[in-house]
Design an enzyme around this catalytic site. Structure first.
Site, PDB file in Angstrom:
ATOM      1  CE1 TYR A 142      54.497 135.102 -26.960  1.00  0.00           C
ATOM      2  CE2 TYR A 142      56.260 135.253 -25.351  1.00  0.00           C
ATOM      3  CZ  TYR A 142      55.790 134.800 -26.554  1.00  0.00           C
ATOM      4  OH  TYR A 142      56.597 134.049 -27.368  1.00  0.00           O
ATOM      5  CE  LYS A 189      43.904 132.330 -39.020  1.00  0.00           C
ATOM      6  NZ  LYS A 189      44.248 131.588 -40.251  1.00  0.00           N
ATOM      7  CG  ASP A 221      46.950 131.046 -42.319  1.00  0.00           C
ATOM      8  OD1 ASP A 221      46.986 132.277 -42.545  1.00  0.00           O
ATOM      9  OD2 ASP A 221      45.915 130.372 -42.478  1.00  0.00           O
ATOM     10  CG  ASP A 249      62.441 130.667 -33.366  1.00  0.00           C
ATOM     11  OD1 ASP A 249      62.890 131.756 -32.958  1.00  0.00           O
ATOM     12  OD2 ASP A 249      62.517 129.618 -32.703  1.00  0.00           O
TER      13      ASP A 249
HETATM   14  C1  IPM Z   1      62.176 134.903 -27.755  1.00  0.00           C
HETATM   15  C2  IPM Z   1      61.996 133.730 -26.841  1.00  0.00           C
HETATM   16  C3  IPM Z   1      61.141 134.155 -25.657  1.00  0.00           C
HETATM   17  C4  IPM Z   1      59.789 134.561 -26.201  1.00  0.00           C
HETATM   18  C5  IPM Z   1      61.006 133.094 -24.540  1.00  0.00           C
HETATM   19  C6  IPM Z   1      62.338 132.634 -24.035  1.00  0.00           C
HETATM   20  C7  IPM Z   1      60.128 133.572 -23.431  1.00  0.00           C
HETATM   21  O1  IPM Z   1      61.465 132.646 -27.530  1.00  0.00           O
HETATM   22  O2  IPM Z   1      62.715 135.934 -27.294  1.00  0.00           O
HETATM   23  O3  IPM Z   1      61.793 134.794 -28.912  1.00  0.00           O
HETATM   24  O4  IPM Z   1      58.926 133.699 -26.449  1.00  0.00           O
HETATM   25  O5  IPM Z   1      59.587 135.755 -26.395  1.00  0.00           O
HETATM   26 MG    MG Z   2      61.296 132.945 -29.599  1.00  0.00          MG
END
Ligand code: IPM
Ligand code: MG
Length: 372
Positions: A142, A189, A221, A249
């Site tokens: 990131y 990984k 994975d 997620d």
């Molecule tokens: C999260 C979101 C953020 C991330 C985005 C909005 C930059 O997806 O907080 O998980 O990728 O960290």
């Molecule tokens: Mg996210």
């Protein structure tokens, strides 16, 4: 007690869900005689629209001066669909995380018994799942060097981690495991990435300081597959920034909806609390977004302030709303007309009067609720 809370409603459904979390906080303030002083600030697409900057200086100041930050959501399709946009809403959140040193993102995932039958996953697989994901938040790909060649044909994102960056979050994850079921899984990984091999080495070296914690490793994975096959095997998961983004997620499916997952981002001094969901622009302004993730983020915020009983009361309110089906359409199979506001009103009401004598409960049982 008195606390300064910075509120960053952000984009899309952010303002709507944050308003419900504020209702819950106000109800807590009433019941326990606390004073929450809110200072609202801009971040994200809304901040770009108003100031040209996704993270105005004033917002940083307000956050730095706060005891805790409550954030809504970020993102707008007008930027998502424009890869050449120079300024993006998400930069605001990433910069804020970096600026405040919020290196540790904690995402609790649990299967709510009330919602288990609605999950796309089988009941016996998810029932009893209780995971705490520790995602590194201010390093890795990131924040690595980004490049796009002049002819636009080649792009790169660098990924690096230092021992110090790994150690500081790993200590927190080990300590959390000690308080829970004493198992820590490092997701990486390491069969491919040098950074992952560093994570393994550092975390393995630290394990002797936490002899009561069982440490194991999974390639990301495989972890993605295990999360769906057998999520109960996980207690605390520790992982780097990008893997944590993806795995959390995925894990939200276990909870029944991404609209339920709250998170805390902690660091050196400040702390920020936010739902893990995005800005859901299609739902903005429609009063349909699930506010529970934001309300549970407020509960995590109270925990952070040391107000654990208060946090527990918010969670009880959430449990009750799930039990009585006072929930938004994403998780409500019985009614499709319960609004974001109504869920917030119900939970705030419950906080003030958690007894079954509460007029709303009585009416709900009679099928005549004033709320739905
Ligand atoms: C999260 C979101 C953020 C991330 C985005 C909005 C930059 O997806 O907080 O998980 O990728 O960290
Ligand atoms: Mg996210």
């Amino acid at each position: 007690m008195k606390f300064n809370i910075a509120i960053l409603p952000g984009d899309g459904i952010g303002p709507e869900v944050t308003a419900q979390a504020k209702k819950a906080l106000d109800a807590i303030a009433d019941v326990y005689n606390h004073t929450f002083i809110y200072r609202e600030a801009l971040m994200g697409a809304i901040a770009i629209d108003k100031t040209g900057n996704p993270l105005p200086e004033e917002t940083i100041d307000i956050c730095e001066e706060s005891d805790a930050i409550l954030f809504g959501a970020i993102g707008d399709p007008k930027y998502d669909n424009n890869p050449s946009a120079k300024v993006r809403p998400e930069q605001g959140l990433l910069r804020l995380r970096k600026q405040l040193g919020l290196f540790c993102n904690i995402r609790p995932v649990k299967a709510y018994e009330q919602l288990i039958d609605e999950s796309p996953l089988k009941k016996h697989i998810i029932s009893g799942t209780d995971i705490s994901i520790y995602r590194e938040l201010t390093g890795g790909i990131y924040f690595g060097e980004k490049n796009l060649s002049e002819d636009g044909q080649v792009a790169s994102d660098g990924c690096s981690y230092s021992v110090e960056e790994i150690e500081r979050i790993a200590h927190l994850a080990f300590k959390e495991a000690q308080k829970r079921r004493k198992k820590l899984t490092l997701v990486d990984k390491a069969n491919v990435l040098e950074t992952s091999r560093l994570w393994r080495r550092v975390v393995t070296d630290m394990a002797s300081e936490y002899p009561d914690v069982e440490l194991d490793f999974l390639f990301v994975d495989n972890a993605a597959m295990q999360m769906i096959l057998n999520p109960k095997q996980f207690d605390v998961i520790l992982t780097e920034n990008l893997f944590g983004d993806i795995i959390s997620d995925e894990a939200s499916v276990i909870g029944g909806s991404i609209g339920l997952l709250a998170s805390a981002s902690v660091g050196k001094k400040n702390a920020l609390f936010e739902p893990i969901h995005g800005s859901f622009p299609e739902g903005a302004g429609k009063n349909i977004a699930n506010p529970i993730a934001s309300i549970l983020s407020a509960a995590m915020l109270l925990d952070h302030l040391g107000l654990t009983e208060e946090a527990g009361l918010i969670r009880k309110g959430v449990d009750k709303s799930l039990k009585l089906n006072i929930t938004t359409p994403d998780i409500n199979t019985k009614h499709d007309n319960v609004t974001t506001d109504k869920v917030g009103d119900f939970i705030a009401d419950f906080i003030v009067n958690p007894n079954e004598t509460n007029i709303n409960f009585t009416n709900i049982h009679l099928g005549q609720s004033t709320i739905i």
